[in-house]
Design an enzyme around this catalytic site. Structure first.
Site, PDB file in Angstrom:
ATOM      1  N   GLU A  95       3.389   6.890 -10.339  1.00 17.44           N
ATOM      2  CA  GLU A  95       3.800   6.074  -9.187  1.00 17.44           C
ATOM      3  C   GLU A  95       5.303   6.199  -9.058  1.00 17.44           C
ATOM      4  O   GLU A  95       6.036   6.069 -10.045  1.00 17.44           O
ATOM      5  CB  GLU A  95       3.405   4.612  -9.413  1.00 17.44           C
ATOM      6  CG  GLU A  95       4.044   3.636  -8.449  1.00 17.44           C
ATOM      7  CD  GLU A  95       3.216   3.382  -7.188  1.00 17.44           C
ATOM      8  OE1 GLU A  95       2.048   3.041  -7.333  1.00 17.44           O
ATOM      9  OE2 GLU A  95       3.759   3.535  -6.073  1.00 17.44           O
ATOM     10  N   ASN A  99      -5.220   3.779  -0.867  1.00 17.97           N
ATOM     11  CA  ASN A  99      -4.986   3.180  -2.173  1.00 17.97           C
ATOM     12  C   ASN A  99      -5.300   1.700  -2.083  1.00 17.97           C
ATOM     13  O   ASN A  99      -4.778   1.017  -1.198  1.00 17.97           O
ATOM     14  CB  ASN A  99      -3.516   3.341  -2.582  1.00 17.97           C
ATOM     15  CG  ASN A  99      -3.196   2.521  -3.825  1.00 17.97           C
ATOM     16  OD1 ASN A  99      -3.720   2.795  -4.902  1.00 17.97           O
ATOM     17  ND2 ASN A  99      -2.360   1.495  -3.682  1.00 17.97           N
ATOM     18  N   GLU A 100      -6.145   1.222  -2.973  1.00 22.04           N
ATOM     19  CA  GLU A 100      -6.464  -0.214  -3.046  1.00 22.04           C
ATOM     20  C   GLU A 100      -6.798  -0.788  -1.675  1.00 22.04           C
ATOM     21  O   GLU A 100      -6.344  -1.871  -1.312  1.00 22.04           O
ATOM     22  CB  GLU A 100      -5.297  -0.993  -3.665  1.00 22.04           C
ATOM     23  CG  GLU A 100      -5.087  -0.683  -5.132  1.00 22.04           C
ATOM     24  CD  GLU A 100      -4.100  -1.612  -5.817  1.00 22.04           C
ATOM     25  OE1 GLU A 100      -3.385  -2.350  -5.131  1.00 22.04           O
ATOM     26  OE2 GLU A 100      -4.058  -1.596  -7.059  1.00 22.04           O
ATOM     27  N   CYS A 128       0.788   1.983  -4.101  1.00 28.58           N
ATOM     28  CA  CYS A 128       1.341   1.352  -2.893  1.00 28.58           C
ATOM     29  C   CYS A 128       2.388   2.227  -2.208  1.00 28.58           C
ATOM     30  O   CYS A 128       2.619   2.087  -1.007  1.00 28.58           O
ATOM     31  CB  CYS A 128       1.947  -0.001  -3.239  1.00 28.58           C
ATOM     32  SG  CYS A 128       0.754  -1.153  -3.920  1.00 28.58           S
TER      33      CYS A 128
HETATM   34  O1  AHR Z   1       1.655   1.030  -9.846  1.00 29.92           O
HETATM   35  C1  AHR Z   1       1.802  -0.250  -9.517  1.00 29.92           C
HETATM   36  C2  AHR Z   1       0.939  -0.686  -8.361  1.00 29.92           C
HETATM   37  O2  AHR Z   1      -0.172  -1.353  -8.832  1.00 29.92           O
HETATM   38  C3  AHR Z   1       0.342   0.392  -7.548  1.00 29.92           C
HETATM   39  O3  AHR Z   1       1.187   0.861  -6.596  1.00 29.92           O
HETATM   40  C4  AHR Z   1      -0.828  -0.239  -6.913  1.00 29.92           C
HETATM   41  O4  AHR Z   1      -1.825   0.666  -6.608  1.00 29.92           O
HETATM   42  C5  AHR Z   1      -1.234  -1.267  -7.908  1.00 29.92           C
HETATM   43  O5  AHR Z   1      -1.428  -2.481  -7.338  1.00 29.92           O
END
Ligand code: AHR
Length: 661
Positions: free
Chosen positions: A36, A372-373, A237
């Site tokens: 990330e 994502n999510e 994110c």
């Molecule tokens: O990596 C930290 C965050 O945690 C990521 O961006 C997200 O996918 C999760 O909520």
């Protein structure tokens, strides 16, 4: 003589492994990593660039990261159309007034004694008069007589933009140096005239694999040493962005680095208690570099792209300004073009970009994440046309959908985890990305999570997970041990769990926003967390097939209540070895008897053990190897019916056994 008296201990725990019937395949992608772009993981971290705001594009202040002195103006008609700003340095009205710039790096610039650093600058002298630039590494806050400890001069001779390069070789190691650039005459007095400077850069010469736009070697090596099977990037994110404009735009991250437009890093402002107003993405570490790194560390690349929604978790159910379903085409094109960039022939539009960057051969990408999510109808209706378009053009690419930010439904099913899975089945996603940042109790009680999953549906990608300790403890021993215990359930359910990758990879000790993380670093050093070692232990002892394992005749050993023991077993068809993993989450030693059905005779088992007394202890820059796995051996002896391994598992420990069948 290996044999010893059986029955010398009263073993309360008998683990039985059928060594002769290799079961489900443990996918090569089973243990992976998740990058990330957070915690200064890219700029200021893995990406080798040591200067911040090298192109003067940060906003609102184009001189963020720089200290300007003398006469410095920012102009915007530079040589790179997508990064048009540059600095003009001109003479002051007295020989004792100096004009120049000083860059603070990322929490300082880390340089090591006798190592080489490549300084480069695009420059021109608009009036045609040759101008000298003095390049210095300085320690601004020092008791030494001289702040500068390394210096080189660069002569700018042309009125056209040209790249000038010089090597700096510091005579001492400094963790928080700065780079100073002075307009200077040959006689050492302050410069007379005008010089324009743009894309000012400082890189270690010795990067990972020697790539010029390369990565910090120690950090990339740490990734390679994890032996990951899959590499998810560029984040969670960060893919979504605070708004859609701010999403990670992979097309801006490829091509010549000088012309990759910057983006505001969305983690700049997410946590106001750890706020970094100068956190931007240079995109210098972009999708080409991610694919190349995947190849070099032997991991399957898993890029994640935006599904036409800004960060849903942050913006609520009506994700901020989501693209309409009709307006999705540019986002769908991003996916299709990315597949062409990675896999297309060198004469295709995007394959050509890859080839020109130095990789005419395809990267052979097999997976793509879309979203994502994400959760709810907003997501499902958007994902649908992506799936249709990707299937139509690239039927072999496996699509990873998401099940939201939580691993279960809460009472109100706010994040609609179950719904998400249902929708992913209907949409025929190949894998579903689950995330769980959960407390210790959750990790101890969810060992049977995957036993009830539908074996015919999409496969599981546990794409982000970490055990969060009490009192905000992070990366401490106990949490890593519980992750190790829980991971036995991945292996035991390898028929449905195909991929996993834990919490974010990197964090700068001075600039993090999110914990826990796998690898921590400052400007010159790094350390691996205990979680890192757990991941490495699994990845280097994955095996190829699951072996059936019972404990005290119970079908599984993945539940609190079974003496705090968690276990799984695999066979490695490549080496012919049996691999058994046991975590003892109980605060006392456990005596176990491991009965190896189908095996006879004595042999030596190699062991790898993680064990530590202080549950809240963690590795650190000061004590990087306080907690590391230790190698050992133990004996496998003959019993009447089968070979048996008797062992005493230390309290709160994780041990892997490896031996030939
Ligand atoms: O990596 C930290 C965050 O945690 C990521 O961006 C997200 O996918 C999760 O909520």
């Amino acid at each position: 003589m290996l044999a010893f008296s059986m029955g010398a201990w009263a073993q309360d725990y008998t683990v039985t492994v059928d060594t002769q019937k290799p079961g489900a395949v443990v996918q090569p992608t089973m243990y992976g990593i998740f990058f990330e772009d957070i915690n200064f993981a890219a700029d200021g971290g893995l990406y080798g660039e040591l200067l911040k705001n090298r192109s003067f594009e940060f906003t609102p202040d184009h001189l963020m990261g720089w200290q300007a002195f003398g006469k410095v103006e920012i102009k915007n008609d530079g040589p790179f159309d997508r990064n048009p700003h540059y600095a003009r340095l001109s003479t002051m009205n007295h020989n004792d007034w100096w004009t120049g710039l000083q860059n603070e790096g990322y929490f300082g610039i880390g340089v090591e004694q006798n190592k080489e650093y490549r300084f480069s600058v695009y420059a021109r002298v608009p009036e045609g008069k040759t101008q000298m630039l003095r390049v210095q590494l300085v320690e601004p806050y020092t008791n030494e007589e001289h702040q500068e400890f390394c210096q080189q001069d660069v002569k700018v001779t042309s009125s056209d933009w040209q790249k000038y390069t010089v090597i700096l070789k510091p005579n001492r190691t400094v963790d928080k140096a700065q780079l100073r650039l002075l307009m200077c005459e040959e006689n050492g007095r302050s410069g007379r005239g005008t010089v324009d400077v743009e894309h000012i850069s400082l890189f270690p010469v010795d990067t990972w694999k020697g790539h010029e736009n390369g990565m910090r070697k120690d950090l990339a090596q740490a990734l390679a040493d994890m032996k990951p099977g899959v590499f998810r990037f560029p984040g969670g994110c960060i893919v979504e962005g605070v708004t859609l404009d701010n999403r990670y735009n992979w097309k801006n991250s490829v091509g010549p680095v000088e012309n990759r437009p910057i983006n505001k890093n969305r983690w700049e402002c997410t946590f106001t208690y750890r706020y970094y107003p100068d956190y931007f993405q240079s995109y210098g570490l972009g999708f080409y570099e991610f694919f190349l790194l995947s190849e070099e560390i032997g991991a399957e690349p898993l890029p994640v792209l935006n599904v036409g929604m800004a960060c849903q978790f942050q913006n609520g159910d009506n994700a901020h300004a989501p693209a309409t379903v009709e307006g999705l085409q540019p986002f769908i094109d991003d996916c299709l073009d990315l597949i062409e960039f990675a896999n297309g022939p060198a004469d295709s539009k995007w394959g050509k970009v890859r080839a020109e960057m130095g990789h005419p051969e395809p990267f052979n990408m097999k997976y793509i994440g879309v979203g994502n999510e994400q959760w709810g109808e907003f997501y499902y209706e958007r994902l649908k046309p992506f799936v249709a378009a990707i299937r139509a053009k690239y039927p072999d690419i496996k699509i990873v959908g998401t099940s939201g930010p939580m691993p279960d439904d809460d009472e109100k099913a706010t994040y609609r985890f179950q719904d998400g899975w249902k929708a992913m089945k209907e949409l025929k996603a190949d894998l579903v990305d689950e995330h769980y940042y959960r407390d210790e109790a959750w990790f101890l009680t969810n060992g049977l999570r995957y036993d009830s999953y539908d074996r015919k549906g999409p496969k599981v990608f546990a794409g982000e997970y970490a055990c969060h300790g009490k009192h905000k403890k992070c990366n401490h021993y106990r949490a890593a041990l519980l992750e190790a215990a829980f991971m036995t359930s991945f292996e035991r359910n390898a028929d449905v769990v195909w991929m996993t990758s834990p919490a974010p990879l990197f964090a700068h000790v001075d600039g993090w926003q999110w914990r826990p993380d796998q690898i921590w670093f400052d400007n010159t050093e790094m350390f691996k967390s205990v979680s890192y070692y757990v991941q490495q232990m699994y990845a280097t002892n994955a095996g190829t097939n699951v072996l059936s394992l019972t404990m005290n005749k119970q079908p599984v050993a993945n539940l609190e209540g079974q003496g705090g023991l968690f276990a799984s077993a695999a066979f490695d068809a490549k080496t012919g070895e049996v691999i058994i993993k046991i975590a003892n989450t109980y605060h006392q030693e456990r005596e176990v008897s491991i009965n190896l059905q189908g095996m006879q005779g004595d042999r030596i088992a190699e062991t790898l053990t993680l064990s530590h007394d202080g549950m809240n202890d963690e590795n650190s820059i000061a004590q990087p190897t306080l907690i590391t796995p230790q190698k050992g051996t133990t004996v496998v002896s003959s019993d009447k019916k089968c070979s048996v391994l008797l062992d005493e598992l230390p309290p709160m420990s994780f041990r892997i056994y490896r031996f030939t069948r």
